[in-house]
Design an enzyme around this catalytic site. Structure first.
Site, PDB file in Angstrom:
ATOM      1  N   CYS A 260     -10.430  57.772  16.926  1.00  0.00           N
ATOM      2  CA  CYS A 260     -11.240  58.011  18.119  1.00  0.00           C
ATOM      3  C   CYS A 260     -12.142  56.836  18.493  1.00  0.00           C
ATOM      4  CB  CYS A 260     -12.105  59.269  17.920  1.00  0.00           C
ATOM      5  SG  CYS A 260     -11.178  60.822  17.952  1.00  0.00           S
ATOM      6  N   ILE A 261     -13.091  56.506  17.618  1.00  0.00           N
ATOM      7  CA  ILE A 261     -14.168  55.589  18.000  1.00  0.00           C
ATOM      8  C   ILE A 261     -13.659  54.219  18.453  1.00  0.00           C
ATOM      9  CG2 ILE A 261     -16.344  54.546  17.279  1.00  0.00           C
ATOM     10  CD1 ILE A 261     -16.364  57.600  17.486  1.00  0.00           C
TER      11      ILE A 261
END
Length: 419
Positions: A260-261
């Site tokens: 994600c990040i």
């Protein structure tokens, strides 16, 4: 046993979703293009960190089945897309897996079916990519079938929040589409949060991860000048976190990793540039800072070794923990990879230990050691890259010649250098 739910993509998102749906009484068919994954699941074996073999056997007893036969999508009344969306070469999302899944659904779409996209992507994907492909056969979204977006929020390795107790955001193509999706998730998720539409639900996921990305970049940049000024940033963060309002603690590290990040904020930045013609400057700056952290760590390693009268070239450097977060085997986008590659490029002999990684295919030149304590005693420098709970950090630091702690876990001492 009649199938009511089809989940396409049986990875870290689709499999926990299938587990909770099965527990709630849904009869779930999992579809995946990987025959090995399908065969393993049907034999009762898990391939993701958060589910055990016992969990898979429980799912099978509840009616779960995995298949590569996409024609069986027609058996379900609800179809959920949980396929990966990696970054493409242009910095936007690679939608090929979504487009492929939607193509399978389009060939098996029936009136009354509910189709939900969970894969993270840029705002507008549900309406501009998924909907036209599904409507190409003549059925109309919002009239003949339901269409919605519900962002996945799975946090691998999280012992407190999973698919059931993490609130589920739902945005429908129409109000009725949203109602249908909310009813489906409400049957096995504790809390359902309604968004105005699919674009709002898509953007909510990107905002969540952009928020983290930017705040991690903030502390990563602060660690540089705090080191130069002789300020202990870890102590600063602990002091600031004592404020009961207006502050949330984020911590520096050797880079950001995971599904994600490092990836999701780029979808938003890409979308802003492509549609509006100007940059999303916060995201692009955060990306620059966070992707630069492995190089910063290498620079610090060189400085530390210099104070010991050694050159990085020819030194043995031991990396402890190469996964992207503690206590899981997931290595996606792990900052340990560029860190190891840059150390190797400067002539270091790189060793690694990770209790969850037996073979580090991303960095084949790195040599795995069996005993981290013995290896730390022999290495010229040891770096704590990921703080797995299996590590007694202070004991390893004491055993090391020199210990570089990028996670703020070691007790201060003559051998210990902190990020």
């Amino acid at each position: 046993m009649a199938i009511d739910t089809v989940i396409i993509g049986l990875g870290y998102v689709g499999l926990p979703l299938a587990q909770e749906a099965t527990r709630a009484g849904h009869t779930v068919l999992g579809v995946d293009i990987n025959q090995g994954v399908v065969d393993s699941l049907n034999a009762g074996h898990s391939h993701v960190d958060d589910l055990s073999d016992g969990d898979i056997r429980e799912m099978i007893e509840g009616g779960f089945e995995a298949t590569t036969d996409t024609a069986r999508i027609s058996e379900g009344s609800v179809v959920v897309i949980c396929v990966p969306t990696p970054l493409a070469d242009d910095g936007g999302p690679d939608l090929r897996a979504i487009e492929s899944a939607v193509g399978f659904i389009a060939r098996n779409l029936k009136p009354g079916m509910l189709v939900i996209l969970e894969s993270t992507t840029y705002p507008g994907t549900t309406d501009e990519v998924v909907r036209p492909a599904l409507e190409a056969g003549g059925l109309v979204a919002g009239q003949d079938f339901h269409l919605a977006f519900s962002p996945e929020r799975i946090d691998p390795g999280n012992k407190h929040f999973g698919a059931k107790n993490t609130p589920k955001v739902v945005g429908g193509h129409t109000e009725a589409c949203g109602d249908a999706a909310a009813a489906f998730y409400g049957s096995f998720v504790d809390t359902v949060v309604r968004a105005k539409g699919t674009r709002e639900a898509e953007t909510a996921k990107l905002l969540e991860n952009t928020y983290r990305h930017i705040n991690i970049a903030l502390v990563n940049e602060m660690t540089r000048f705090c080191h130069e000024l002789g300020i202990d940033l870890w102590d600063v963060i602990d002091a600031a976190a004592s404020k009961p309002f207006g502050f949330q603690a984020f911590y520096p590290g050797p880079g950001v990793g995971g599904h994600c990040i490092p990836i999701d904020p780029n979808y938003l930045s890409y979308n802003v540039r492509a549609r509006l013609g100007y940059p999303f400057r916060f995201v692009e700056l955060a990306q620059e800072i966070n992707t630069g952290m492995p190089a910063y760590v290498v620079g610090r390693v060189q400085d530390i070794l210099n104070t010991e009268g050694r050159a990085l070239n020819g030194s043995t450097v031991l990396l402890l923990g190469v996964t992207y977060k503690p206590d899981i085997a997931d290595q996606r986008e792990s900052p340990a990879v560029p860190l190891a590659q840059q150390l190797l490029a400067k002539g270091a002999r790189v060793q690694f230990h990770d209790p969850h990684v037996m073979e580090w295919r991303s960095v084949p030149a790195a040599v795995r050691v069996e005993d981290p304590g013995s290896a730390a005693a022999e290495a010229d420098l040891t770096i704590l890259v990921q703080n797995h709970s299996a590590y007694d950090v202070d004991t390893l630091a004491e055993a090391s010649r020199v210990f570089f702690d990028t996670r703020g876990k070691a007790t201060a001492g003559e051998k210990v250098h902190r990020l």
